[in-house]
Scaffold this motif. Structure first.
Motif, PDB file in Angstrom:
ATOM      1  N   TYR A  89     -15.395 -22.089   3.115  1.00  0.00           N
ATOM      2  CA  TYR A  89     -14.897 -23.361   3.634  1.00  0.00           C
ATOM      3  C   TYR A  89     -13.664 -23.795   2.859  1.00  0.00           C
ATOM      4  O   TYR A  89     -13.378 -23.288   1.780  1.00  0.00           O
ATOM      5  CB  TYR A  89     -15.990 -24.440   3.591  1.00  0.00           C
ATOM      6  CG  TYR A  89     -16.552 -24.716   2.219  1.00  0.00           C
ATOM      7  CD1 TYR A  89     -16.135 -25.820   1.493  1.00  0.00           C
ATOM      8  CD2 TYR A  89     -17.497 -23.870   1.649  1.00  0.00           C
ATOM      9  CE1 TYR A  89     -16.643 -26.077   0.228  1.00  0.00           C
ATOM     10  CE2 TYR A  89     -18.018 -24.122   0.398  1.00  0.00           C
ATOM     11  CZ  TYR A  89     -17.594 -25.218  -0.310  1.00  0.00           C
ATOM     12  OH  TYR A  89     -18.092 -25.470  -1.556  1.00  0.00           O
ATOM     13  N   SER A 123     -13.408 -31.678   3.201  1.00  0.00           N
ATOM     14  CA  SER A 123     -13.767 -30.274   3.429  1.00  0.00           C
ATOM     15  C   SER A 123     -13.817 -30.068   4.929  1.00  0.00           C
ATOM     16  O   SER A 123     -14.130 -30.982   5.692  1.00  0.00           O
ATOM     17  CB  SER A 123     -15.106 -29.905   2.778  1.00  0.00           C
ATOM     18  OG  SER A 123     -16.174 -30.582   3.390  1.00  0.00           O
ATOM     19  N   GLU A 142     -15.090 -26.963   7.685  1.00  0.00           N
ATOM     20  CA  GLU A 142     -15.782 -25.685   7.787  1.00  0.00           C
ATOM     21  C   GLU A 142     -16.414 -25.532   9.159  1.00  0.00           C
ATOM     22  O   GLU A 142     -16.480 -26.475   9.935  1.00  0.00           O
ATOM     23  CB  GLU A 142     -16.840 -25.566   6.699  1.00  0.00           C
ATOM     24  CG  GLU A 142     -17.870 -26.677   6.703  1.00  0.00           C
ATOM     25  CD  GLU A 142     -18.587 -26.784   5.374  1.00  0.00           C
ATOM     26  OE1 GLU A 142     -19.490 -25.952   5.129  1.00  0.00           O
ATOM     27  OE2 GLU A 142     -18.259 -27.688   4.588  1.00  0.00           O
ATOM     28  N   ASN A 182     -19.888 -23.985  11.210  1.00  0.00           N
ATOM     29  CA  ASN A 182     -21.224 -23.398  11.183  1.00  0.00           C
ATOM     30  C   ASN A 182     -21.631 -23.074  12.611  1.00  0.00           C
ATOM     31  O   ASN A 182     -20.801 -23.124  13.516  1.00  0.00           O
ATOM     32  CB  ASN A 182     -22.228 -24.310  10.460  1.00  0.00           C
ATOM     33  CG  ASN A 182     -22.524 -25.603  11.192  1.00  0.00           C
ATOM     34  OD1 ASN A 182     -22.289 -25.756  12.387  1.00  0.00           O
ATOM     35  ND2 ASN A 182     -23.060 -26.565  10.470  1.00  0.00           N
ATOM     36  N   ILE A 236     -17.360 -28.909  10.748  1.00  0.00           N
ATOM     37  CA  ILE A 236     -17.845 -29.971   9.864  1.00  0.00           C
ATOM     38  C   ILE A 236     -16.662 -30.503   9.059  1.00  0.00           C
ATOM     39  O   ILE A 236     -15.997 -29.751   8.352  1.00  0.00           O
ATOM     40  CB  ILE A 236     -18.919 -29.459   8.882  1.00  0.00           C
ATOM     41  CG1 ILE A 236     -20.036 -28.715   9.607  1.00  0.00           C
ATOM     42  CG2 ILE A 236     -19.448 -30.593   8.016  1.00  0.00           C
ATOM     43  CD1 ILE A 236     -20.855 -29.546  10.541  1.00  0.00           C
ATOM     44  N   GLN A 261     -15.742 -33.419   6.207  1.00  0.00           N
ATOM     45  CA  GLN A 261     -16.269 -34.385   5.251  1.00  0.00           C
ATOM     46  C   GLN A 261     -15.114 -35.054   4.525  1.00  0.00           C
ATOM     47  O   GLN A 261     -14.072 -34.439   4.315  1.00  0.00           O
ATOM     48  CB  GLN A 261     -17.158 -33.704   4.211  1.00  0.00           C
ATOM     49  CG  GLN A 261     -18.360 -33.019   4.783  1.00  0.00           C
ATOM     50  CD  GLN A 261     -19.282 -32.527   3.694  1.00  0.00           C
ATOM     51  OE1 GLN A 261     -20.379 -33.016   3.565  1.00  0.00           O
ATOM     52  NE2 GLN A 261     -18.839 -31.569   2.898  1.00  0.00           N
ATOM     53  N   ASN A 281     -22.894 -30.438   1.675  1.00  0.00           N
ATOM     54  CA  ASN A 281     -22.644 -30.281   3.099  1.00  0.00           C
ATOM     55  C   ASN A 281     -23.510 -31.312   3.810  1.00  0.00           C
ATOM     56  O   ASN A 281     -24.737 -31.270   3.698  1.00  0.00           O
ATOM     57  CB  ASN A 281     -22.984 -28.871   3.555  1.00  0.00           C
ATOM     58  CG  ASN A 281     -22.649 -28.636   5.004  1.00  0.00           C
ATOM     59  OD1 ASN A 281     -22.359 -29.565   5.759  1.00  0.00           O
ATOM     60  ND2 ASN A 281     -22.678 -27.387   5.407  1.00  0.00           N
ATOM     61  N   ARG A 284     -25.246 -27.823  -1.349  1.00  0.00           N
ATOM     62  CA  ARG A 284     -25.032 -26.644  -0.510  1.00  0.00           C
ATOM     63  C   ARG A 284     -26.087 -25.559  -0.724  1.00  0.00           C
ATOM     64  O   ARG A 284     -26.655 -25.055   0.211  1.00  0.00           O
ATOM     65  CB  ARG A 284     -23.641 -26.079  -0.752  1.00  0.00           C
ATOM     66  CG  ARG A 284     -22.563 -26.992  -0.198  1.00  0.00           C
ATOM     67  CD  ARG A 284     -21.187 -26.366  -0.373  1.00  0.00           C
ATOM     68  NE  ARG A 284     -20.172 -27.239   0.189  1.00  0.00           N
ATOM     69  CZ  ARG A 284     -19.819 -27.251   1.459  1.00  0.00           C
ATOM     70  NH1 ARG A 284     -20.372 -26.420   2.308  1.00  0.00           N
ATOM     71  NH2 ARG A 284     -18.899 -28.081   1.898  1.00  0.00           N
ATOM     72  N   CYS A 322     -17.476 -18.499   9.833  1.00  0.00           N
ATOM     73  CA  CYS A 322     -16.902 -19.433   8.868  1.00  0.00           C
ATOM     74  C   CYS A 322     -15.725 -18.816   8.114  1.00  0.00           C
ATOM     75  O   CYS A 322     -14.753 -19.515   7.797  1.00  0.00           O
ATOM     76  CB  CYS A 322     -17.975 -19.910   7.891  1.00  0.00           C
ATOM     77  SG  CYS A 322     -18.731 -18.571   6.920  1.00  0.00           S
TER      78      CYS A 322
END
Length: 188
Positions: free
Chosen positions: A76, A91, A93, A95, A100, A102, A114, A119, A166
């Motif tokens: 990520y 962040s 990323e 999945n 995602i 953040q 996460n 994580r 990812c």
């Protein structure tokens, strides 16, 4: 300039059940004022990214170091924006369910968690994410958004363990944001 960030593309901090691709961005915040999606959209429209990192963690909690060194790891991107209100850490990323995103004032929140949870835990100790590379950036958050949504259509690319995973997503993001470096990987 591409399309305006849409509230319909961004879901709140609730995690989808199962592993069905939603075609959305799941947004999780660690700062109180950014709970409002309009604030997030304002951030996207006017802030520059100053630094970008690429991190990895093992995919599995049981014996994580074995899987990690066999090439089964999650990758990520973490980046920083600097505003009149100070630094913000992000962040981004992919999945099996969504992209995602953040946001926090604290670097460790987005690097080590996460969706608000650590994580990887290898009881009784925490597995710290491994930094692969770092670079400066002069890309605006808006340029990244346009690239991800309009140019490369990442929301419509379903997760696939061996092809659209990812690692590939992190490479696309890192290579777009980084001023001088690119990231390459071998394997899944």
């Amino acid at each position: 300039m591409g399309s305006a960030p849409s509230r319909s593309l961004i879901s709140g901090s609730e995690r989808a059940k199962g592993y069905e691709w939603t075609g959305k961005i799941s947004y999780y915040h660690y700062v109180s004022y950014a709970k409002d999606l309009d604030e997030l959209i304002a951030h996207i429209n006017k802030n520059k990214i100053s630094k970008v990192f690429l991190y990895t963690t093992p995919l599995y909690e049981k014996l994580p170091w074995i899987f990690y060194y066999l090439g089964f790891f999650h990758t990520y991107v973490v980046f920083c924006t600097e505003t009149r209100r100070g630094k913000f850490w992000w962040s981004l990323e992919k999945n099996g369910e969504a992209l995602i995103l953040q946001m926090s004032r604290n670097f460790e929140d987005v690097r080590d968690k996460n969706l608000g949870k650590e994580r990887i835990r290898d009881y009784p100790r925490y597995w710290k994410p491994q930094m692969n590379t770092v670079d400066t950036s002069s890309v605006s958050y808006r340029e990244l958004y346009d690239y991800m949504i309009d140019e490369t259509d990442q929301l419509n690319i379903r997760y696939n363990f061996s092809k659209e995973n990812c690692k590939k997503f992190a490479k696309i993001v890192f290579d777009k944001i980084a001023d001088r470096k690119t990231w390459s990987y071998v394997g899944l």
